[in-house]
Write a protein that holds these residues in place. Structure first.
Motif, PDB file in Angstrom:
ATOM      1  N   ALA A  42       0.813  -1.214   0.000  1.00  0.00           N
ATOM      2  CA  ALA A  42       0.000   0.000   0.000  1.00  0.00           C
ATOM      3  C   ALA A  42       0.847   1.265   0.000  1.00  0.00           C
ATOM      4  CB  ALA A  42      -0.940   0.018   1.214  1.00  0.00           C
ATOM      5  N   THR A  43       2.054   1.164   0.517  1.00  0.00           N
ATOM      6  CA  THR A  43       2.894   2.358   0.612  1.00  0.00           C
ATOM      7  C   THR A  43       4.001   2.398  -0.435  1.00  0.00           C
ATOM      8  OG1 THR A  43       4.297   1.287   2.276  1.00  0.00           O
ATOM      9  CG2 THR A  43       2.460   2.630   3.088  1.00  0.00           C
ATOM     10  N   ALA A  44       4.009   1.421  -1.328  1.00  0.00           N
ATOM     11  CA  ALA A  44       5.032   1.404  -2.385  1.00  0.00           C
ATOM     12  C   ALA A  44       4.862   2.628  -3.283  1.00  0.00           C
ATOM     13  CB  ALA A  44       4.935   0.127  -3.200  1.00  0.00           C
ATOM     14  N   GLU A  45       5.969   3.149  -3.732  1.00  0.00           N
ATOM     15  CA  GLU A  45       5.933   4.352  -4.563  1.00  0.00           C
ATOM     16  C   GLU A  45       5.163   4.089  -5.860  1.00  0.00           C
ATOM     17  OE1 GLU A  45       9.075   7.415  -6.580  1.00  0.00           O
ATOM     18  OE2 GLU A  45       9.626   6.422  -4.721  1.00  0.00           O
ATOM     19  N   GLY A  46       4.282   5.016  -6.184  1.00  0.00           N
ATOM     20  CA  GLY A  46       3.518   4.931  -7.426  1.00  0.00           C
ATOM     21  C   GLY A  46       2.290   4.044  -7.371  1.00  0.00           C
ATOM     22  N   VAL A  47       2.001   3.432  -6.227  1.00  0.00           N
ATOM     23  CA  VAL A  47       0.831   2.556  -6.149  1.00  0.00           C
ATOM     24  C   VAL A  47      -0.442   3.374  -6.142  1.00  0.00           C
ATOM     25  CG1 VAL A  47      -0.394   0.879  -4.704  1.00  0.00           C
ATOM     26  CG2 VAL A  47       2.065   0.673  -5.031  1.00  0.00           C
ATOM     27  N   GLY A  50      -2.878  10.578  -2.983  1.00  0.00           N
ATOM     28  CA  GLY A  50      -4.023  11.429  -2.688  1.00  0.00           C
ATOM     29  C   GLY A  50      -4.407  11.349  -1.234  1.00  0.00           C
ATOM     30  N   PRO A  51      -5.368  12.186  -0.835  1.00  0.00           N
ATOM     31  CA  PRO A  51      -5.767  12.254   0.576  1.00  0.00           C
ATOM     32  C   PRO A  51      -6.328  10.939   1.108  1.00  0.00           C
ATOM     33  CG  PRO A  51      -6.731  14.075  -0.676  1.00  0.00           C
ATOM     34  CD  PRO A  51      -6.038  13.189  -1.648  1.00  0.00           C
ATOM     35  N   TYR A  52      -7.138  10.263   0.300  1.00  0.00           N
ATOM     36  CA  TYR A  52      -7.713   8.992   0.764  1.00  0.00           C
ATOM     37  C   TYR A  52      -6.612   7.944   0.940  1.00  0.00           C
ATOM     38  CZ  TYR A  52     -10.422   4.706   0.987  1.00  0.00           C
ATOM     39  OH  TYR A  52     -10.941   3.508   1.384  1.00  0.00           O
ATOM     40  N   ALA A  53      -5.713   7.875  -0.018  1.00  0.00           N
ATOM     41  CA  ALA A  53      -4.605   6.921   0.075  1.00  0.00           C
ATOM     42  C   ALA A  53      -3.767   7.201   1.317  1.00  0.00           C
ATOM     43  CB  ALA A  53      -3.745   7.001  -1.178  1.00  0.00           C
ATOM     44  N   GLY A  58      -2.006   5.495   6.405  1.00  0.00           N
ATOM     45  CA  GLY A  58      -1.743   5.904   7.784  1.00  0.00           C
ATOM     46  C   GLY A  58      -2.446   4.982   8.770  1.00  0.00           C
ATOM     47  N   ALA A  59      -3.695   4.642   8.454  1.00  0.00           N
ATOM     48  CA  ALA A  59      -4.437   3.720   9.323  1.00  0.00           C
ATOM     49  C   ALA A  59      -3.778   2.346   9.341  1.00  0.00           C
ATOM     50  CB  ALA A  59      -5.886   3.609   8.863  1.00  0.00           C
ATOM     51  N   LEU A  60      -3.354   1.881   8.163  1.00  0.00           N
ATOM     52  CA  LEU A  60      -2.681   0.580   8.096  1.00  0.00           C
ATOM     53  C   LEU A  60      -1.405   0.569   8.931  1.00  0.00           C
ATOM     54  CD1 LEU A  60      -3.056  -0.417   4.331  1.00  0.00           C
ATOM     55  CD2 LEU A  60      -3.993  -1.637   6.306  1.00  0.00           C
ATOM     56  N   ARG A  61      -0.641   1.639   8.841  1.00  0.00           N
ATOM     57  CA  ARG A  61       0.577   1.724   9.657  1.00  0.00           C
ATOM     58  C   ARG A  61       0.228   1.700  11.148  1.00  0.00           C
ATOM     59  NH1 ARG A  61       2.578   5.920   5.644  1.00  0.00           N
ATOM     60  NH2 ARG A  61       4.219   4.850   4.493  1.00  0.00           N
TER      61      ARG A  61
END
Length: 101
Positions: A42-47, A50-53, A58-61
């Motif tokens: 989910a945090t890989a560059e280019g995946v 935006g605000p929702y992402a 952030g929630a996943l972390r």
């Protein structure tokens, strides 16, 4: 040992504590890493961006950190249970030498 507990009962209780400690360690291993690949993807560059992402990653972390904390807590509990089991075994051995009292 508990009042009225025989050395054999104390040894059996010590073994149950060790069994629970082993199970806790096993669960802690999988719990602590449960979201590693999900967060990495989910945090890989280019995946996505935006605000929702940002909110979702952030929630996943946060969830990942919580799971890691729970895993550490289980590890700590497992160490405590094994220490208690060792003490129980020592008390049971001493009681057996003194005639079960």
């Amino acid at each position: 040992m508990k009042p009225g507990e025989t050395p054999e009962q104390a040894k059996a209780r010590a073994q149950r504590l060790r069994d629970h400690a082993a199970q806790a360690r096993s669960l802690a291993g999988s719990l602590g890493t449960a979201l590693d690949s999900t967060v990495a993807k989910a945090t890989a560059e280019g995946v996505w961006s935006g605000p929702y992402a940002e909110r979702v990653t952030g929630a996943l972390r946060g969830y990942k950190g919580s799971l890691e904390g729970m895993a550490q807590g289980l590890q700590t509990s497992a160490r405590t249970w094994e220490s208690e089991a060792d003490l129980l075994d020592q008390e049971a051995a001493a009681a057996a030498r003194s005639g079960g009292k």
